[in-house]
Design a protein around this motif. Sequence first.
Motif, PDB file in Angstrom:
ATOM      1  N   UNK A 173      19.306 -23.984 -53.427  1.00 44.89           N
ATOM      2  CA  UNK A 173      20.328 -23.285 -53.470  1.00 44.89           C
ATOM      3  C   UNK A 173      19.547 -22.183 -53.405  1.00 44.89           C
ATOM      4  N   UNK A 174      18.465 -20.609 -54.003  1.00 37.59           N
ATOM      5  CA  UNK A 174      18.224 -20.434 -53.789  1.00 37.59           C
ATOM      6  C   UNK A 174      17.029 -19.727 -52.642  1.00 37.59           C
ATOM      7  N   UNK A 175      16.724 -21.105 -51.998  1.00 42.31           N
ATOM      8  CA  UNK A 175      16.107 -21.059 -50.905  1.00 42.31           C
ATOM      9  C   UNK A 175      17.343 -20.749 -49.301  1.00 42.31           C
ATOM     10  N   UNK A 176      18.273 -21.476 -49.394  1.00 42.11           N
ATOM     11  CA  UNK A 176      19.602 -20.880 -48.655  1.00 42.11           C
ATOM     12  C   UNK A 176      19.926 -20.247 -48.640  1.00 42.11           C
ATOM     13  N   UNK A 177      19.724 -19.582 -49.772  1.00 41.63           N
ATOM     14  CA  UNK A 177      21.143 -18.386 -49.645  1.00 41.63           C
ATOM     15  C   UNK A 177      20.137 -17.329 -49.008  1.00 41.63           C
ATOM     16  N   UNK A 178      18.748 -17.354 -49.670  1.00 42.17           N
ATOM     17  CA  UNK A 178      17.703 -16.457 -49.211  1.00 42.17           C
ATOM     18  C   UNK A 178      17.192 -16.297 -47.533  1.00 42.17           C
ATOM     19  N   UNK A 179      17.105 -17.876 -47.373  1.00 38.50           N
ATOM     20  CA  UNK A 179      17.272 -18.212 -45.754  1.00 38.50           C
ATOM     21  C   UNK A 179      18.276 -16.991 -44.551  1.00 38.50           C
ATOM     22  N   UNK A 186       7.243 -17.541 -43.614  1.00 38.93           N
ATOM     23  CA  UNK A 186       8.279 -18.819 -44.348  1.00 38.93           C
ATOM     24  C   UNK A 186       7.352 -17.345 -46.640  1.00 38.93           C
ATOM     25  N   UNK A 187       7.399 -16.527 -45.953  1.00 40.24           N
ATOM     26  CA  UNK A 187       7.379 -15.317 -47.134  1.00 40.24           C
ATOM     27  C   UNK A 187       8.854 -15.621 -47.828  1.00 40.24           C
ATOM     28  N   UNK A 188      10.327 -15.722 -47.050  1.00 43.16           N
ATOM     29  CA  UNK A 188      11.506 -15.936 -48.021  1.00 43.16           C
ATOM     30  C   UNK A 188      10.893 -17.202 -48.715  1.00 43.16           C
ATOM     31  N   UNK A 189      10.763 -18.316 -48.454  1.00 45.99           N
ATOM     32  CA  UNK A 189      10.837 -19.495 -48.698  1.00 45.99           C
ATOM     33  C   UNK A 189      10.208 -19.812 -49.569  1.00 45.99           C
ATOM     34  N   UNK A 190       8.622 -19.033 -50.173  1.00 44.25           N
ATOM     35  CA  UNK A 190       7.716 -19.050 -50.947  1.00 44.25           C
ATOM     36  C   UNK A 190       8.049 -18.414 -52.641  1.00 44.25           C
ATOM     37  N   UNK A 191       8.607 -17.233 -52.124  1.00 41.90           N
ATOM     38  CA  UNK A 191       8.923 -16.384 -52.828  1.00 41.90           C
ATOM     39  C   UNK A 191      11.073 -16.829 -53.410  1.00 41.90           C
ATOM     40  N   UNK A 200      -1.214 -20.109 -58.057  1.00 41.46           N
ATOM     41  CA  UNK A 200      -1.061 -20.976 -56.885  1.00 41.46           C
ATOM     42  C   UNK A 200       0.371 -20.761 -55.658  1.00 41.46           C
ATOM     43  N   UNK A 201       1.453 -20.182 -56.700  1.00 37.83           N
ATOM     44  CA  UNK A 201       2.805 -19.830 -55.666  1.00 37.83           C
ATOM     45  C   UNK A 201       2.467 -18.278 -55.517  1.00 37.83           C
ATOM     46  N   UNK A 202       1.416 -17.902 -56.387  1.00 37.63           N
ATOM     47  CA  UNK A 202       1.114 -15.897 -56.062  1.00 37.63           C
ATOM     48  C   UNK A 202       0.734 -16.027 -54.709  1.00 37.63           C
ATOM     49  N   UNK A 203      -0.107 -17.032 -55.020  1.00 37.00           N
ATOM     50  CA  UNK A 203      -1.094 -16.524 -53.574  1.00 37.00           C
ATOM     51  C   UNK A 203      -1.251 -17.075 -52.547  1.00 37.00           C
ATOM     52  N   UNK A 227       1.921 -16.796 -51.456  1.00 39.61           N
ATOM     53  CA  UNK A 227       3.226 -15.472 -51.556  1.00 39.61           C
ATOM     54  C   UNK A 227       2.338 -14.887 -50.585  1.00 39.61           C
ATOM     55  N   UNK A 228       1.176 -14.489 -51.206  1.00 37.86           N
ATOM     56  CA  UNK A 228       0.067 -13.050 -50.886  1.00 37.86           C
ATOM     57  C   UNK A 228      -0.002 -13.677 -49.200  1.00 37.86           C
ATOM     58  N   UNK A 229      -0.613 -14.750 -49.371  1.00 41.94           N
ATOM     59  CA  UNK A 229      -1.275 -15.392 -48.304  1.00 41.94           C
ATOM     60  C   UNK A 229      -0.444 -15.325 -46.774  1.00 41.94           C
ATOM     61  N   UNK A 230       0.778 -16.034 -47.041  1.00 45.83           N
ATOM     62  CA  UNK A 230       2.189 -15.591 -46.339  1.00 45.83           C
ATOM     63  C   UNK A 230       2.053 -14.049 -45.553  1.00 45.83           C
ATOM     64  N   UNK A 231       2.174 -13.151 -46.608  1.00 45.62           N
ATOM     65  CA  UNK A 231       2.461 -11.924 -46.770  1.00 45.62           C
ATOM     66  C   UNK A 231       1.081 -11.706 -45.355  1.00 45.62           C
ATOM     67  N   UNK A 232       0.210 -12.102 -45.893  1.00 47.82           N
ATOM     68  CA  UNK A 232      -1.115 -12.023 -44.806  1.00 47.82           C
ATOM     69  C   UNK A 232      -1.006 -11.667 -43.709  1.00 47.82           C
ATOM     70  N   UNK A 233      -0.631 -12.940 -43.506  1.00 49.87           N
ATOM     71  CA  UNK A 233      -0.135 -13.391 -42.249  1.00 49.87           C
ATOM     72  C   UNK A 233       0.184 -12.489 -41.232  1.00 49.87           C
ATOM     73  N   UNK A 234       1.690 -12.604 -42.494  1.00 51.12           N
ATOM     74  CA  UNK A 234       2.687 -11.753 -41.512  1.00 51.12           C
ATOM     75  C   UNK A 234       2.711 -10.698 -40.847  1.00 51.12           C
ATOM     76  N   UNK A 235       1.390  -9.885 -42.258  1.00 48.46           N
ATOM     77  CA  UNK A 235       0.756  -8.408 -41.998  1.00 48.46           C
ATOM     78  C   UNK A 235      -0.702  -8.656 -40.277  1.00 48.46           C
TER      79      UNK A 235
END
Length: 416
Positions: free
Chosen positions: A44-50, A72-77, A114-117, A119-127
Amino acid sequence: MIKYAHFFYDYFIDLGVSKVTSKYLNLLVLLIVTLVVILLLDLLIRKVLRLLSAKVASTTKSNFDDLLIANRVPRNIAHIPALYLAIESIPLVFNDFENLHVFFEKLMQVAGIILGLWIVRSLLNTLKNYFKTLPRLRDKPIDSYIQVFMIFAWVVGAGLALAVIIGGDSLWKFITGFGAATAIILLIFKDTILGFVASIQVSINDMVRIGDWITFEKFGADGDVIEINLATVKVQNFDNTITTIPTYALISDSFKNWRGMTNSDGRRIKRHMLIKQTSIKYLNTEDIERLKKIEIISVYLNTMQDKINSFNASHTIDKSVLINGRNLTNIGVFRKFIQTYLEQHSAINNDMLLMARQLQPTAQGIPLEIYCFTKDKRWESYEYVMSDLFDHFLAAVPYFDLELFELPNDTSFKQS
């Protein structure tokens, strides 16, 4: 919430099931219910955030939010609430199983790390992707710096995971014993460390940028830099092959960067012809009159002939011997012909250095070098202009009674 830990246990006891069986059935049912709730919440949260992120991205002009979605930053969050619920549910589900309680609690904490990593990986790839869209950062080795931050994040994550698994006191003992293995670790990560240092030096000294044309003979590279990361530099050669060069090689070995040429007003032509020394001679009056028919040097010949005749006459030079006094030579007039031709050529940049010169005589003859710059720096245009010039000069050599040096071949022996 704990008061519901025995809800199904009591239900099974009322049905006449034994205490041990009821305990395990209670665990199974609670585990299934919890997993179903967690999965539904996560979905539910994934669909709403997407949906929300896509709507926000469509209303903004910046491409940063589009890159967040692509990485996939919103998906990971979106997994955070489900993970939090899983951690909070452990005391409820494993209330009667202390060992399982401790095990799954540590497992969920490691999963959180691992989830935090991720998310950090997704943010760094975005940057990384966003910085590459900025004109002033497009040619910088962004990949190298992102990889360094990612390595740091993984090291911190691994340390936290160890702290969770083996406990704080045990972790400290592990770290103190880890110093003995430092030499081995440095050996394993030697290329990474060298690459990181090299990336910083390359960036600070502006040695190479993405898009630069470089030539690195040691590695057989001759083309455009398409990627600079922590360990390697990728060069797309002109035959479309890819050469991978260690980043630290850029500061430890010599290579050629053509950026200065591409940023200048012209590309250099520096090539010579070998003139046979025995074909060089003084020009007599008949030779000069014949060469005056060549239009681009006719004015020069008239002017020089008047000056030379005036000088020789004023100094009562005996011209019955041609070597006396001042004279024109066929190679000198040919140099003037080349110089004038280059100055009048539309593809040559006259604002840059231009000359036709003699080099040190060799066993093969006298090198007559053409030194100038083409206006068009593109490779195909440059080669065309250079070939066109030398086509003309090589064909013009016999008009000046000069000969080019050439090693004997079958034809030469047949003619002799």
